[in-house]
Design a protein around this motif. Structure first.
Motif, PDB file in Angstrom:
ATOM      1  N   MET A 308       0.834  -1.204   0.000  1.00  0.00           N
ATOM      2  CA  MET A 308       0.000   0.000   0.000  1.00  0.00           C
ATOM      3  C   MET A 308       0.867   1.251   0.000  1.00  0.00           C
ATOM      4  SD  MET A 308      -3.005  -1.092   2.695  1.00  0.00           S
ATOM      5  CE  MET A 308      -3.683   0.567   2.692  1.00  0.00           C
ATOM      6  N   LEU A 309       1.907   1.240   0.823  1.00  0.00           N
ATOM      7  CA  LEU A 309       2.795   2.401   0.865  1.00  0.00           C
ATOM      8  C   LEU A 309       3.547   2.559  -0.448  1.00  0.00           C
ATOM      9  CD1 LEU A 309       4.212   1.966   4.479  1.00  0.00           C
ATOM     10  CD2 LEU A 309       2.567   3.670   3.708  1.00  0.00           C
ATOM     11  N   GLY A 310       3.938   1.404  -1.063  1.00  0.00           N
ATOM     12  CA  GLY A 310       4.605   1.477  -2.353  1.00  0.00           C
ATOM     13  C   GLY A 310       3.697   2.037  -3.435  1.00  0.00           C
ATOM     14  N   ASN A 311       2.438   1.595  -3.446  1.00  0.00           N
ATOM     15  CA  ASN A 311       1.480   2.134  -4.412  1.00  0.00           C
ATOM     16  C   ASN A 311       1.255   3.621  -4.192  1.00  0.00           C
ATOM     17  OD1 ASN A 311       1.139  -0.364  -5.620  1.00  0.00           O
ATOM     18  ND2 ASN A 311      -0.594  -0.922  -4.302  1.00  0.00           N
ATOM     19  N   ALA A 317       4.425   9.904  -6.929  1.00  0.00           N
ATOM     20  CA  ALA A 317       5.471  10.193  -7.907  1.00  0.00           C
ATOM     21  C   ALA A 317       4.853  10.581  -9.250  1.00  0.00           C
ATOM     22  CB  ALA A 317       6.383   8.975  -8.068  1.00  0.00           C
ATOM     23  N   ARG A 318       3.784   9.851  -9.640  1.00  0.00           N
ATOM     24  CA  ARG A 318       3.110  10.220 -10.889  1.00  0.00           C
ATOM     25  C   ARG A 318       2.460  11.593 -10.767  1.00  0.00           C
ATOM     26  NH1 ARG A 318       1.738   4.573 -10.925  1.00  0.00           N
ATOM     27  NH2 ARG A 318      -0.231   5.034  -9.838  1.00  0.00           N
ATOM     28  N   LEU A 320       3.467  14.001  -8.815  1.00  0.00           N
ATOM     29  CA  LEU A 320       4.546  14.982  -8.838  1.00  0.00           C
ATOM     30  C   LEU A 320       5.058  15.194 -10.254  1.00  0.00           C
ATOM     31  CD1 LEU A 320       6.562  16.796  -7.364  1.00  0.00           C
ATOM     32  CD2 LEU A 320       8.001  14.785  -6.996  1.00  0.00           C
ATOM     33  N   ASP A 321       5.188  14.087 -11.016  1.00  0.00           N
ATOM     34  CA  ASP A 321       5.648  14.204 -12.396  1.00  0.00           C
ATOM     35  C   ASP A 321       4.652  15.018 -13.214  1.00  0.00           C
ATOM     36  OD1 ASP A 321       7.507  13.389 -14.567  1.00  0.00           O
ATOM     37  OD2 ASP A 321       5.712  12.399 -15.344  1.00  0.00           O
ATOM     38  N   ALA A 322       3.355  14.755 -13.017  1.00  0.00           N
ATOM     39  CA  ALA A 322       2.347  15.532 -13.738  1.00  0.00           C
ATOM     40  C   ALA A 322       2.395  17.000 -13.342  1.00  0.00           C
ATOM     41  CB  ALA A 322       0.958  14.954 -13.478  1.00  0.00           C
ATOM     42  N   ALA A 323       2.609  17.251 -12.041  1.00  0.00           N
ATOM     43  CA  ALA A 323       2.696  18.640 -11.577  1.00  0.00           C
ATOM     44  C   ALA A 323       3.917  19.345 -12.171  1.00  0.00           C
ATOM     45  CB  ALA A 323       2.743  18.684 -10.049  1.00  0.00           C
ATOM     46  N   LEU A 324       5.036  18.599 -12.260  1.00  0.00           N
ATOM     47  CA  LEU A 324       6.242  19.197 -12.850  1.00  0.00           C
ATOM     48  C   LEU A 324       6.039  19.494 -14.334  1.00  0.00           C
ATOM     49  CD1 LEU A 324       9.053  17.087 -11.129  1.00  0.00           C
ATOM     50  CD2 LEU A 324       8.431  19.466 -10.678  1.00  0.00           C
ATOM     51  N   ARG A 325       5.369  18.543 -15.039  1.00  0.00           N
ATOM     52  CA  ARG A 325       5.096  18.800 -16.455  1.00  0.00           C
ATOM     53  C   ARG A 325       4.173  20.004 -16.619  1.00  0.00           C
ATOM     54  NH1 ARG A 325       4.576  13.087 -16.758  1.00  0.00           N
ATOM     55  NH2 ARG A 325       2.300  13.309 -16.772  1.00  0.00           N
TER      56      ARG A 325
END
Length: 506
Positions: A308-311, A317-318, A320-325
């Motif tokens: 659960m923590l890994g998911n 992370a996804r 954050l990646d979308a926010a960075l894009r």
């Protein structure tokens, strides 16, 4: 009121402890009556706390009060006390009420989306404690009562409820605010009562002095928690999907706990059965198979929890990646707006200045040409047909200029003034720009036609961006003075020795 809040709950706790220590001097029946009195007083303290603090969700405290009164009833043995059946009924009711209260409090302190994670943490605590208590308490008691179904079932019933209370107390500290004093007192009471119950269950003797002290103190803690001002606040703690230090420590203890307890459980078996104990094969189910299943359950739950923590980490992370894009796209858009004309999409004055600075910085012969273009008759179009038609004309001409100077850079400086930087053949580009500016356009149901005047400057003849714009502007005004609809080239004038003395237009 503040002074009462400060002294009420510790005064009740300290006074109750003093009564407990005094009760140790009484004979056994007297200590039982003292224990019943302490538990009844703790229940009354909970009711007083409900009336004094008026919590928004009082079900938790009402269930605790009912449990304390049932505990007090179980100690009223004797001729005027309840019989064995009523005694067992009161004890089971007490366990059920207190366990239900803990579950209610955990549910109140959990966010709706976090109930699953908290439930999984509670299950891990239950199995972890079972793995730890098995060799010392649960296993030996089951071995003694294995062939007697009723006592074994009763022991299992109370064991399950006790473990649920302990798990709920642990989750309460994780799901609720760990700094809430009422939560701390409730959790400490649960742990203390668990230790006393476990030690009493492992012993075949009447309750020792410290058992009675632990029971009294644990129930007094519940009353003190109800009198504390924080009892009315069901505060929520950290997000259960974050691996806080408390949760990390919990997982580490559970990972190390089961192998250690398994080794302790194997030691008596390695020494062989003791006097009066069945052979190893007869109690293998509850002494080896069940502990193995419990350990497997702990491992599976830990894997699920870490999954659960890994998911969650992947989701964040996804995100954050979308926010960075998105941030990069926003930055690019802001940069584009800062260097481009919003109407035509061409570069603006800032973009032209930057391009001129780069061009002037190159060696002579590789700088290119600057063309300043001003539309003739554009003001009349705006005045007679309106600004929307004028804007359409600027957009159409800007697109045409961009296609003509595809290998250069086109900018709109404002109003009807444009600038073009080309690497070579400036005269040919200027002629094509003049023809494009003179093309008729059907805009707003009206045929619109303008012309253009262009000033042409060789960038090899200047040494600064400001100088380039000044000299090109001189050439532009020369084109307008020549009758408009034409271009003029700026050329420096030199003396007999070849030194520049003035500027002129050719």
């Amino acid at each position: 009121m503040r002074r009462l809040d400060y002294w009420l709950w510790p005064g009740f706790l300290l006074g109750g402890v003093a009564v407990t220590l005094g009760a140790l001097l009484l004979p056994q029946p007297g200590s039982e009556w003292a224990l019943a009195g302490v538990e009844a007083c703790a229940g009354l303290a909970v009711l007083a706390g409900i009336r004094l603090r008026r919590p928004a969700n009082a079900l938790f405290w009402k269930l605790l009060a009912g449990g304390l009164f049932c505990f007090a009833l179980t100690h009223l043995a004797g001729p005027r006390g309840p019989g064995p059946l009523l005694d067992q009924l009161a004890l089971s009711s007490a366990f059920l009420l207190v366990t239900a209260a803990m579950v209610v409090r955990v549910r109140v302190c959990s966010r709706p989306a976090d109930w699953g994670a908290n439930l999984l943490d509670g299950a891990m605590v239950v199995l972890g404690v079972m793995a730890g208590a098995w060799p010392m308490v649960i296993g030996p008691v089951l071995a003694e009562r294995w062939h007697h179904p009723t006592p074994a079932a009763v022991f299992g019933f109370y064991t399950i409820l006790t473990l649920l209370r302990l798990a709920a107390a642990a989750v309460l500290l994780l799901a609720g605010n760990p700094r809430n004093r009422a939560h701390q007192l409730i959790a400490a009471s649960t742990f203390l009562l668990f230790a006393a119950d476990a030690a009493y269950a492992a012993s075949d003797r009447p309750p020792a002095v410290w058992h009675i002290v632990a029971w009294m103190t644990g129930h007094l803690m519940i009353g003190a928690a109800a009198l504390h001002p924080s009892m009315a606040r069901a505060e929520r703690g950290a997000d259960p999907e974050t691996l806080s230090r408390t949760r990390l420590g919990l997982f580490a203890v559970l990972i190390a706990f089961y192998p250690l307890m398994t080794g302790l459980n194997a030691l008596p078996r390695m020494a062989g059965p003791g006097p009066g104990q069945p052979p190893a094969g007869e109690d293998g189910l509850h002494m080896f198979v069940l502990p193995m299943l419990i350990g497997a359950g702990v491992s599976v739950l830990l894997v699920l929890r870490m999954g659960m923590l890994g998911n969650l980490a992947q989701r964040r992370a996804r995100a954050l990646d979308a926010a960075l894009r998105e941030q990069e796209a926003l930055r690019a858009e802001l940069e584009h707006r800062a260097t481009h004309d919003p109407l035509t999409g061409l570069g603006n004055r800032a973009a032209l200045t930057e391009a001129l600075t780069v061009a002037v910085g190159r060696p002579a012969g590789d700088r290119g040409w600057l063309l300043l273009l001003d539309l003739d008759g554009f003001k009349e179009v705006n005045d007679t047909l309106g600004h929307p038609v004028g804007d359409e004309l600027l957009v159409a001409l800007g697109g045409a200029f961009r296609r003509i100077a595809a290998d250069g850079q086109v900018a709109r400086l404002g109003g009807d003034e444009f600038a073009v930087i080309v690497p070579g053949d400036a005269i040919g580009v200027a002629d094509r720009l003049l023809r494009a500016a003179a093309v008729e356009h059907l805009l707003g149901g009206t045929v619109v036609r303008v012309s253009a005047s262009i000033g042409v400057l060789a960038l090899d003849d200047v040494d600064s961006c400001a100088g380039a714009l000044r000299d090109a502007d001189v050439a532009l005004y020369a084109a307008k003075a020549a009758g408009r609809g034409c271009h003029r080239v700026h050329a420096p004038e030199t003396d007999r020795r070849g030194n520049r003395t003035a500027t002129g237009v050719g």
